[in-house]
Motif scaffolding. Structure first.
Motif, mmCIF file in Angstrom:
data_model
loop_
_atom_site.group_PDB
_atom_site.id
_atom_site.type_symbol
_atom_site.label_atom_id
_atom_site.label_comp_id
_atom_site.label_asym_id
_atom_site.label_seq_id
_atom_site.Cartn_x
_atom_site.Cartn_y
_atom_site.Cartn_z
ATOM 1 N N UNK A 2 0.841 -1.191 0.000
ATOM 2 C CA UNK A 2 0.000 0.000 0.000
ATOM 3 C C UNK A 2 0.882 1.249 0.000
ATOM 4 N N UNK A 3 0.463 2.243 -0.767
ATOM 5 C CA UNK A 3 1.175 3.512 -0.836
ATOM 6 C C UNK A 3 0.218 4.613 -0.393
ATOM 7 N N UNK A 39 -8.841 9.956 -5.522
ATOM 8 C CA UNK A 39 -9.118 9.859 -6.961
ATOM 9 C C UNK A 39 -7.987 9.190 -7.730
ATOM 10 N N UNK A 40 -6.729 9.431 -7.317
ATOM 11 C CA UNK A 40 -5.609 8.866 -8.075
ATOM 12 C C UNK A 40 -5.222 7.465 -7.595
ATOM 13 N N UNK A 41 -5.999 6.894 -6.694
ATOM 14 C CA UNK A 41 -5.822 5.493 -6.344
ATOM 15 C C UNK A 41 -4.860 5.188 -5.224
ATOM 16 N N UNK A 42 -4.489 6.189 -4.416
ATOM 17 C CA UNK A 42 -3.647 5.886 -3.263
ATOM 18 C C UNK A 42 -4.453 5.115 -2.215
ATOM 19 N N UNK A 43 -3.755 4.377 -1.382
ATOM 20 C CA UNK A 43 -4.410 3.424 -0.490
ATOM 21 C C UNK A 43 -4.821 4.008 0.852
ATOM 22 N N UNK A 44 -4.073 5.000 1.352
ATOM 23 C CA UNK A 44 -4.300 5.451 2.720
ATOM 24 C C UNK A 44 -3.858 6.895 2.865
ATOM 25 N N UNK A 45 -4.550 7.640 3.730
ATOM 26 C CA UNK A 45 -4.145 9.001 4.088
ATOM 27 C C UNK A 45 -4.193 9.096 5.608
ATOM 28 N N UNK A 46 -3.074 9.548 6.203
ATOM 29 C CA UNK A 46 -2.974 9.637 7.651
ATOM 30 C C UNK A 46 -2.749 11.054 8.122
ATOM 31 N N UNK A 47 -3.309 11.386 9.292
ATOM 32 C CA UNK A 47 -3.117 12.695 9.905
ATOM 33 C C UNK A 47 -2.468 12.537 11.267
ATOM 34 N N UNK A 48 -1.453 13.357 11.524
ATOM 35 C CA UNK A 48 -0.777 13.346 12.817
ATOM 36 C C UNK A 48 -1.592 14.051 13.886
ATOM 37 N N UNK A 307 7.838 -4.860 3.269
ATOM 38 C CA UNK A 307 6.916 -4.000 3.996
ATOM 39 C C UNK A 307 5.555 -4.036 3.321
ATOM 40 N N UNK A 308 4.527 -3.728 4.100
ATOM 41 C CA UNK A 308 3.150 -3.766 3.612
ATOM 42 C C UNK A 308 2.622 -2.400 3.225
ATOM 43 N N UNK A 309 3.244 -1.348 3.729
ATOM 44 C CA UNK A 309 2.736 0.006 3.496
ATOM 45 C C UNK A 309 3.881 0.999 3.595
ATOM 46 N N UNK A 310 3.857 2.014 2.721
ATOM 47 C CA UNK A 310 4.757 3.153 2.881
ATOM 48 C C UNK A 310 3.965 4.427 2.643
ATOM 49 N N UNK A 311 4.057 5.345 3.598
ATOM 50 C CA UNK A 311 3.371 6.633 3.491
ATOM 51 C C UNK A 311 4.382 7.759 3.378
ATOM 52 N N UNK A 312 4.172 8.612 2.376
ATOM 53 C CA UNK A 312 5.012 9.786 2.163
ATOM 54 C C UNK A 312 4.574 10.907 3.100
ATOM 55 N N UNK A 313 5.536 11.489 3.827
ATOM 56 C CA UNK A 313 5.256 12.654 4.675
ATOM 57 C C UNK A 313 5.956 13.849 4.055
ATOM 58 N N UNK A 314 5.185 14.727 3.398
ATOM 59 C CA UNK A 314 5.801 15.881 2.740
ATOM 60 C C UNK A 314 5.389 17.202 3.348
#
Length: 348
Positions: A2-3, A39-48, A307-314
């Protein structure tokens, strides 16, 4: 794999213009970013979650609920919930409600957080740092198993069979354990059979391999199915059309943020040479064009044994909204397909 994207909703000035936008505009921009990620098909969005003047994410579940109403597929998670400073009953109720609003797309990553402002804000003693988290995690995991709980501890009034509502769609409600570099935290996640979210914001990812191995060994020793022992990574990253453009966009805000944090913690100012080293093949930063970003993501997975997931923190770089949108679009349309395609032929 998952990305996804993680955001801390920083409210810092634009490093290029010096302009700070209104908090309402920043949150509106964030919701647009989550909609685009969906919309672009990413798997997850996280908030700190932070309780400082330079962040707008002290109530992440409220914002995630607004995002749930605007999205259809993307999973919505905290990144992380500062469980030590929260009531596990309320944490569970809020995330269960988010699960209902989103149609079963809610998750939480629980941890201690990287700052300590929440402790005095909520009347907690830093001397209880370890016992607060251990006790509250125990209660949270019990709450997701049972509607009626009998429980007692040091830091919260006892529960004597009261019902905790609402119940989520997902059973169990997904809970990841967010960790930094403490071996005890990796071992705890393994013993509990919880998926692991590793924050890697500097250094070289391969140095975390012994800790990830410890997690998997502890999980196996506790009798957990290896399929349950998922490893995710929270990594600093940003994608642009070219490597040079990505570096030029990301460095000013990144350097400002980490120099300010470093001033509080006794670290030296960030240099461009350090930044470029971290952008290199073995460094932690995923800052570049889509091809180089995909290679770095796959390198992370290889270094950590999968790994099962990588989330970009920008968001740490305080980038303008349009650049954030363009990066999310590139990650969804170019990076994620490259990673999935490479995995599909068994290269990782």
């Amino acid at each position: 794999m998952q990305i996804g994207i993680d955001s801390f909703i920083t409210n810092a000035p634009d490093p290029a213009t010096g302009r700070t936008i209104a908090p309402s505009e920043r949150i509106a921009n964030l919701l647009a970013e989550i909609e685009l990620a969906d919309r672009v098909g990413l798997d997850v969005f996280g908030l700190g979650e932070h309780h400082r003047a330079d962040f707008l994410d002290s109530a992440p579940v409220v914002i995630l609920a607004a995002a749930a109403a605007r999205t259809r597929r993307i999973r919505l998670t905290s990144a992380v919930t500062v469980l030590s400073a929260a009531d596990p009953v309320r944490v569970f109720q809020e995330c269960a409600t988010l699960d209902l609003i989103s149609g079963g797309r809610a998750e939480m990553v629980v941890g201690r957080g990287s700052f300590v402002e929440a402790f005095p804000l909520f009347g907690l003693d830093l001397d209880d740092y370890e016992s607060l988290f251990t006790e509250k995690l125990d209660l949270l995991l019990l709450l997701r198993k049972k509607t009626h709980v009998n429980w007692s501890g040091r830091h919260r009034p006892a529960l004597t069979g009261q019902g905790v509502y609402p119940r989520p769609i997902q059973e169990p409600l997904p809970v990841w354990l967010g960790v930094g570099g403490t071996p005890e935290s990796f071992a705890r996640a393994g013993m509990l059979g919880l998926p692991l979210m590793v924050a890697i914001i500097g250094g070289e990812p391969h140095r975390f391999r012994p800790l990830v191995d410890l997690y998997r060994q502890a999980g196996a020793k506790a009798g957990h199915d290896p399929q349950e022992l998922k490893v995710g990574v929270h990594a600093l990253g940003y994608v642009a059309q070219t490597d040079d453009e990505a570096a030029a966009d990301f460095f000013p805000g990144y350097a400002r943020a980490f120099t300010e944090i470093g001033r509080e913690r006794g670290w030296p100012p960030v240099t461009r040479a350090q930044f470029e080293a971290l952008r290199g093949p073995t460094g932690a930063l995923i800052v570049g064009d889509p091809d180089s970003a995909a290679r770095k993501v796959l390198s992370y997975s290889k270094s950590l044994g999968g790994i099962s997931r990588l989330s970009f923190q920008m968001s740490v770089a305080g980038l303008p909204h349009q650049k954030m949108l363009r990066s999310i679009e590139l990650i969804g349309s170019r990076v994620a397909p490259l990673v999935r395609s490479d995995q599909s032929v068994g290269s990782v």
